[in-house]
Design an enzyme around this catalytic site. Structure first.
Site, mmCIF file in Angstrom:
data_model
loop_
_atom_site.group_PDB
_atom_site.id
_atom_site.type_symbol
_atom_site.label_atom_id
_atom_site.label_comp_id
_atom_site.label_asym_id
_atom_site.label_seq_id
_atom_site.Cartn_x
_atom_site.Cartn_y
_atom_site.Cartn_z
ATOM 1 N N GLU A 44 0.919 -1.057 0.006
ATOM 2 C CA GLU A 44 0.199 0.072 0.007
ATOM 3 C C GLU A 44 0.962 1.252 0.205
ATOM 4 O OE1 GLU A 44 -1.372 1.889 3.753
ATOM 5 O OE2 GLU A 44 -1.671 -0.196 4.346
ATOM 6 N N LYS A 133 -7.768 -3.404 10.469
ATOM 7 C CA LYS A 133 -6.413 -3.366 10.923
ATOM 8 C C LYS A 133 -6.650 -2.626 12.500
ATOM 9 C CE LYS A 133 -4.920 1.274 9.607
ATOM 10 N NZ LYS A 133 -3.897 1.885 8.669
ATOM 11 N N SER A 184 7.366 1.992 9.087
ATOM 12 C CA SER A 184 8.795 2.367 9.080
ATOM 13 C C SER A 184 9.865 1.351 9.393
ATOM 14 C CB SER A 184 9.003 3.367 9.877
ATOM 15 O OG SER A 184 8.871 3.167 11.359
#
Length: 209
Positions: A44, A133, A184
């Protein structure tokens, strides 16, 4: 193929979603290659990245059905249409905005909105969410997820997103997580394709341990 079947197909191949926030079109194909070579099959591009729709278009064209490509940080109905037109097939939103979820469902796209409480989870499911999520996962725990899954309908996959590393996935899987979103820890803007590949392989190894 329904959105539910589509999501299951790719999660069955690898229960990880690459979140490539900050990706640029110039790096899109190389980073996508690294993610795919590393074993991840869902990617994504958050819409607060530079020229995200162009990156989605490039990734969708390059990978076709071999990867599930789409957008993150989708905030309104118009953005859902833009992602669809760019070739994206999965819409990931940071909240349970029913407009975004229903627009995704109407377009036949996979919708995986972010939630944190049971009330939010059920609001998303009623609006047509394909999966959920749990975000930010570092603000919860595997125990919280396990308790929530006692009431969330079976067949609704729940991914943990936020603070996930290759060595902390097992407790979440044991609690019932269907997969993970990787931010990240997997990719940072400007990171080389080689480093992305190395990190992707580490996450894939971690989820299989």
């Amino acid at each position: 193929m329904s959105a539910k079947e589509l999501l299951k197909q790719y999660l069955d191949q690898c229960p990880l979603i690459a979140i490539v926030r900050g990706l640029t079109p110039a790096d899109a194909e190389a980073v996508g290659d690294a993610v795919q070579e590393g074993g991840i099959r869902i990617i994504e591009v958050p819409l607060n990245s530079p020229e995200p729709l162009r990156s989605i278009e490039l990734l969708a064209r390059r990978f076709g059905d071999s990867m599930l490509v789409g957008a993150g940080t989708v905030l309104d109905r118009a953005q859902v249409a833009q992602v669809r037109d760019a070739g994206g097939r999965i819409i990931v939103s940071p909240d349970t905005n029913p407009d975004v979820i229903s627009a995704s469902a109407e377009a036949g796209l996979v919708s995986t909105p972010g939630y944190f409480t049971p009330s939010e989870a059920f609001a998303a499911i009623r609006a047509g969410a394909t999966g959920l999520k749990l975000f930010p996962a570092e603000g919860a725990s595997p125990g919280v997820l396990k308790a929530q899954l006692a009431v969330i309908p079976r067949g609704v996959p729940v991914m943990a997103v936020g603070g996930i590393s290759p060595d902390n996935m097992r407790p979440w899987l044991d609690a019932g997580a269907s997969g993970f979103g990787l931010g990240s820890g997997l990719y940072k803007p400007g990171q080389s394709a080689a480093e992305t590949l190395e990190k992707a392989r580490a996450y894939v190894a971690g989820v299989r341990n």
